[in-house]
Scaffold this motif. Structure first.
Motif, PDB file in Angstrom:
ATOM      1  N   TRP A   1      32.627  39.496  43.191  1.00  0.00           N
ATOM      2  CA  TRP A   1      34.096  39.537  43.050  1.00  0.00           C
ATOM      3  C   TRP A   1      34.612  40.982  43.013  1.00  0.00           C
ATOM      4  CZ3 TRP A   1      31.557  35.955  39.633  1.00  0.00           C
ATOM      5  CH2 TRP A   1      31.705  34.625  40.037  1.00  0.00           C
TER       6      TRP A   1
ATOM      7  N   THR B   1      40.414  40.642  38.185  1.00  0.00           N
ATOM      8  CA  THR B   1      40.890  39.279  38.436  1.00  0.00           C
ATOM      9  C   THR B   1      41.842  38.967  37.291  1.00  0.00           C
ATOM     10  OG1 THR B   1      38.739  38.748  39.372  1.00  0.00           O
ATOM     11  CG2 THR B   1      40.182  36.906  38.893  1.00  0.00           C
TER      12      THR B   1
ATOM     13  N   ASN C   1      43.758  36.306  36.645  1.00  0.00           N
ATOM     14  CA  ASN C   1      44.137  34.938  36.274  1.00  0.00           C
ATOM     15  C   ASN C   1      43.388  34.466  35.037  1.00  0.00           C
ATOM     16  OD1 ASN C   1      41.583  34.241  37.214  1.00  0.00           O
ATOM     17  ND2 ASN C   1      42.331  33.257  39.087  1.00  0.00           N
TER      18      ASN C   1
ATOM     19  N   ASN D   1      40.422  36.871  33.627  1.00  0.00           N
ATOM     20  CA  ASN D   1      39.327  37.772  33.280  1.00  0.00           C
ATOM     21  C   ASN D   1      39.783  39.111  32.707  1.00  0.00           C
ATOM     22  OD1 ASN D   1      38.955  36.269  36.084  1.00  0.00           O
ATOM     23  ND2 ASN D   1      37.126  35.955  34.853  1.00  0.00           N
TER      24      ASN D   1
ATOM     25  N   GLU E   1      42.904  28.416  40.371  1.00  0.00           N
ATOM     26  CA  GLU E   1      41.656  28.034  41.025  1.00  0.00           C
ATOM     27  C   GLU E   1      41.303  26.557  40.891  1.00  0.00           C
ATOM     28  OE1 GLU E   1      38.590  30.911  40.695  1.00  0.00           O
ATOM     29  OE2 GLU E   1      40.006  32.560  40.387  1.00  0.00           O
TER      30      GLU E   1
ATOM     31  N   HIS F   1      38.280  26.687  34.424  1.00  0.00           N
ATOM     32  CA  HIS F   1      39.606  27.186  34.015  1.00  0.00           C
ATOM     33  C   HIS F   1      40.312  26.130  33.170  1.00  0.00           C
ATOM     34  CE1 HIS F   1      40.226  30.924  36.393  1.00  0.00           C
ATOM     35  NE2 HIS F   1      39.286  30.383  37.163  1.00  0.00           N
TER      36      HIS F   1
ATOM     37  N   HIS G   1      28.047  35.240  33.527  1.00  0.00           N
ATOM     38  CA  HIS G   1      28.953  34.199  34.066  1.00  0.00           C
ATOM     39  C   HIS G   1      28.155  32.985  34.443  1.00  0.00           C
ATOM     40  CE1 HIS G   1      31.160  32.240  37.381  1.00  0.00           C
ATOM     41  NE2 HIS G   1      32.272  32.793  36.968  1.00  0.00           N
TER      42      HIS G   1
ATOM     43  N   GLN H   1      29.320  39.390  33.851  1.00  0.00           N
ATOM     44  CA  GLN H   1      30.758  39.631  33.841  1.00  0.00           C
ATOM     45  C   GLN H   1      31.118  39.926  32.387  1.00  0.00           C
ATOM     46  OE1 GLN H   1      32.787  37.031  36.906  1.00  0.00           O
ATOM     47  NE2 GLN H   1      34.157  36.802  35.179  1.00  0.00           N
TER      48      GLN H   1
HETATM   49  C1  FUC Z   1      37.824  33.817  38.466  1.00  0.00           C
HETATM   50  C2  FUC Z   1      36.882  32.727  38.000  1.00  0.00           C
HETATM   51  C3  FUC Z   1      35.479  32.914  38.449  1.00  0.00           C
HETATM   52  C4  FUC Z   1      35.071  34.351  38.271  1.00  0.00           C
HETATM   53  C5  FUC Z   1      36.036  35.273  38.965  1.00  0.00           C
HETATM   54  C6  FUC Z   1      35.721  36.709  38.809  1.00  0.00           C
HETATM   55  O1  FUC Z   1      38.184  33.668  39.761  1.00  0.00           O
HETATM   56  O2  FUC Z   1      37.290  31.474  38.423  1.00  0.00           O
HETATM   57  O3  FUC Z   1      34.688  32.059  37.650  1.00  0.00           O
HETATM   58  O4  FUC Z   1      35.048  34.660  36.912  1.00  0.00           O
HETATM   59  O5  FUC Z   1      37.297  35.092  38.405  1.00  0.00           O
END
Ligand code: FUC
Length: 833
Positions: free
Chosen positions: A383, A388, A390, A392, A519, A600, A687, A691
């Protein structure tokens, strides 16, 4: 739901050498070198990172610098969005989801860039001569001093390595010693994974230099004709070796030390990065400067300055949950045995490790901690090791305020300020909207357009979530000067919402469309078709954003017209709903699947980190949230399980939160070990893969079990698991400028609490046992609404729609609610009555 853990509470007292174990309270230690990167130990100063393997023969120090990313300044908006916007909305209202998805994919998702990766600098390799037959091996990461040590014995000679990433002098320092003269011989070289433009050379006989650029980058999902974004971050990574005794020679991009008594290595790394629009600095000059300054200082001063800088943050919080026999084992063994044993000190260490990682990866003036904090061994990491947003990136910062690390929050706050500039054009170009927008990812260059594909990227409320953080920081400090400085970002986030909210046809509720619930898609859709209108999480985010902006505008006495508009809008947002399975509905329609284990749990944003669901104010939503969590189950990815720790803490169920701690603290990543989310031997979150969000979510979750400050009161030990009978915590912070200087409990009951009020005002305390002032004076029971403005409940005009729900009566553990008037600076001491 209750789990039987009492059988494990056997050996918390009455065994020898507790003192020696307390020495290890803040240490990760091992009796073997790291077998792979997930066993190496992380050091960081918010800018420089090092992963140390501790290998006696082939030592590898994997290096990072937090501004070394691929690509260069650029934008990634898709201007076709604006024209397609109303068509996508109509398709959604007509329930033509596949078509809406296809059009969003074509017109919204970026055709320029899907974001750049964070990249490793490379490796410093030290190859030692004749060290193969080592014995008495030991390595540790001391998180009280932020220092890594390795020691071992060969042929009767004891070798020591000590290493830290200096906060104060901006270099990585390594000291090699042996207890016999002339015994240290090794070669040093540097490399970077291919393909990379790297040149290594030696300078002045004792300097090894590796220079290069971040990669040119292009995501494989982009159209063929799209050019790569050129790698413009230049880096300079230099190592100076200063031996004491012996000889130093340079050959073929390698330095060689022979027969030294001791050696100091200074590693200096810098880039040309100035800000997200400017890469004009001199990487070489910067790296040379840091090095020149550091090498003038005595080693002892470098160490002391480094550790005391670190400790001013780390020492603000202490936690004691008790010790058990397990404390004497190496950390990997303790992780492996945590779930089926009893090791309260490991939970405390895991909590403090999260604080260590935040101090080490997020420093004022620097970049925010990304998906891997600042530790990344790849050029194309999972990734992209980017941001991210949403869940993280936000999770990374959940522990910042409550665990007394508010300064570490600053890089994220700065990122929000920058996105509030960069995202304005995105809002205008793509939505014809006011304010600013960010979708589900961003990077060093503050891209704000949607990436990856509509399944993930078609979500315009990433910035809305991020912007909550700037207000949340204020809630802890009450600093109006700060609030004024971040208000434009809050206002812009709200203006975007006001601009894009549209009435939906059935109820005329104002909603965001197109969007997704991160997601995830409702039951019955074709795979990957997540696109939707008016998702529950968006409704909650918009509600929070407007409520907070109104509160900020009123405190700052500005924007009366806008406030009126936001107040009217709030009354038209959709309600949160409890659906046919007694669950919180994730979408406007009742389309949840009770068998669905998706990681999620976006619609529970309203429970944590927000506070829209409360056992005391809206028990139906509270129970709906509990049912949703039970339906989703416990095992999941690392971050998901750690989110659930926070959620179960908010559901006031300490035992279930603790059960999730057991899911998280289980050893993964070794041959034969369980698959799925968990913990690597180096205590970093899996993860999988690694992560860092899970580590931070654990830390905030544990804090949330001990102190909560929302829902009208400071709730002391709201969600204590049965296993942590006795303990104490010092230094957690609560909203409204309170510091819980000390909180001590015995047999599950509060025996003493010292709470400092920095701002004055009413201190409302909730506790499960009755409390009194230290001098025996009675406390007054709380009756009216809390007069402390940080605790007055937002008037939630979000009625519950729950026609199908059949919820039981909510029985809560009875609690006492006290009101204590405080003056700024006053310390309140409470004891068990
Ligand atoms: C979101 C999560 C994934 C992952 C990514 C970096 O998209 O749905 O599990 O952690 O971030």
């Amino acid at each position: 739901m209750k789990i039987v853990l009492s059988t494990f509470i056997v050996i918390c007292v009455g065994f020898g050498n507790v003192l020696a174990q307390n020495d290890n309270q803040h240490k990760l230690w091992y009796d073997a070198p790291a077998a792979d990167w997930n066993e190496a130990l992380p050091l960081g100063n918010g800018r420089l990172g090092a992963m140390v393997f501790g290998n006696p023969v082939n030592e590898n120090i994997q290096l990072n610098e937090l501004t070394l990313w691929g690509g260069g300044p650029h934008r990634n908006d898709n201007p076709n969005a604006k024209e397609a916007l109303s068509e996508v909305r109509n398709l959604l209202f007509d329930e033509k989801y596949d078509e809406a998805h296809r059009l969003a994919e074509k017109s919204f998702i970026s055709k320029v860039s899907h974001g750049m990766p964070y990249e490793t600098v490379g490796n410093l390799r030290l190859n030692f001569k004749n060290q193969e037959n080592y014995t008495d091996y030991y390595r540790e990461l001391d998180i009280e001093n932020a220092i890594n040590k390795t020691r071992y014995t060969v042929d009767g000679v004891e070798y020591h390595r000590e290493m830290f990433t200096s906060f104060t002098d901006q270099v990585i320092v390594i000291k090699l010693t042996a207890n016999k003269a002339g015994k240290i011989s090794f070669t040093a070289s540097m490399d970077r994974p291919e393909p990379a433009k790297v040149s290594t050379y030696t300078e002045n006989g004792n300097l090894l230099v590796m220079t290069g650029f971040g990669s040119d980058n292009k995501n494989k999902r982009l159209p063929k004709e799209t050019p790569a974004i050129k790698g413009e971050v230049e880096f300079d990574s230099r190592v100076k070796i200063v031996p004491s005794g012996g000889a130093l020679t340079a050959t073929n991009n390698t330095l060689e030390v022979k027969n030294a008594d001791s050696v100091i290595l200074y590693i200096s790394i810098a880039t040309n990065f100035v800000n997200y629009q400017d890469v004009s600095a001199d990487a070489h000059g910067r790296a040379a400067n840091y090095l020149a300054k550091a090498e003038q200082k005595k080693y002892e001063d470098l160490v002391t300055d480094h550790s005391s800088y670190y400790q001013q943050y780390f020492n603000r919080v202490s936690l004691d949950l008790g010790v058990s026999e397990s404390t004497k084992n190496p950390t990997d063994v303790r992780i492996k045995e945590f779930r089926d044993g009893f090791d309260p000190a490991l939970a405390a260490l895991y909590f403090q490790f999260g604080r260590y990682l935040l101090i080490s990866s997020s420093q004022p003036g620097g970049q925010a901690a990304n998906l891997q904090g600042l530790w990344c061994k790849d050029l194309t990491p999972p990734w992209k090791s980017a941001y991210t947003v949403n869940i993280n990136t936000q999770m990374n910062y959940w522990p910042a305020e409550v665990t007394n690390l508010t300064e570490m929050h600053d890089p994220l706050i700065q990122m929000v300020r920058e996105l509030s500039e960069a995202g304005q054009e995105t809002a205008k170009v793509m939505y014809g909207a006011e304010g600013w927008v960010t979708h589900h990812n961003t990077d060093l260059w503050r891209i704000a357009g949607p990436v990856d594909g509509a399944t993930w990227g078609m979500w315009p409320t990433g910035g809305t979530w991020l912007a909550q953080h700037v207000w949340d920081k204020f809630m802890y400090s009450g600093d109006l000067g700060y609030l004024k400085s971040v208000y434009p970002a809050m206002k812009g986030a709200s203006e975007f919402c006001l601009s894009v909210l549209i009435p939906e046809p059935k109820n005329d509720w104002l909603i965001i469309s197109p969007t997704i619930s991160p997601e995830h898609g409702p039951k019955g859709r074709n795979k990957g078709i997540n696109i939707a209108a008016g998702t529950t999480m968006d409704n909650q985010l918009v509600f929070d954003m407007l409520t907070k902006t109104i509160a900020a505008a009123k405190l700052l006495n500005v924007d009366a017209g806008l406030v009126a508009k936001m107040e009217t809008t709030l009354t038209k947002l959709p309600p949160m709903k409890v659906g046919q399975y007694n669950q919180i509905q994730e979408w406007m329609e009742d389309l949840d699947d009770p068998e669905d284990k998706h990681r999620h749990v976006s619609h529970l944003y309203g429970l944590y980190p927000s506070n829209l669901m409360s056992p005391y104010r809206n028990p139906e939503l509270f129970q709906g949230a509990e049912n949703t969590l039970i339906q989703r189950g416990d095992p999941s990815t690392g971050w998901s399980m750690n989110w659930k720790i926070n959620l179960w803490a908010r559901l006031l169920d300490g035992n279930h939160a603790y059960k999730l701690m057991g899911e998280q603290i289980k050893l993964v990543g070794r041959p034969g070990s369980p698959k799925g989310g968990g913990t690597y031997a180096n205590m970093l979150d899996a993860h999988p893969p690694f992560q860092i969000d899970g580590n931070f979510g654990f830390t905030s979750g544990l804090a949330e079990m001990l102190v909560q400050s929302h829902d009208e009161a400071i709730h002391l030990i709201p969600a204590l698991p049965d296993v942590w009978k006795d303990g104490n915590v010092k230094g957690l912070r609560a909203r409204g400028g309170f510091v819980i200087e000390s909180l001590e409990w015995k047999n599950g009951e509060i025996v003493k609490a010292i709470i400092k009020s920095n701002l004055g005002g009413n201190l409302r305390v909730r506790a499960y046992n009755e409390l009194a002032f230290e001098n025996g004076k009675q406390l007054s029971k709380a009756t009216a609404i809390n007069s402390n403005k940080f605790y007055s409940i937002p008037d939630i005009k979000q009625p519950l729609v729950s026609k199908k729900a059949q919820l039981k009566e909510l029985t809560l553990k009875p609690s006492y609610l006290f009101d204590i008037p405080t003056k700024a600076g006053e310390e309140i001491i409470l004891v068990k009555k």
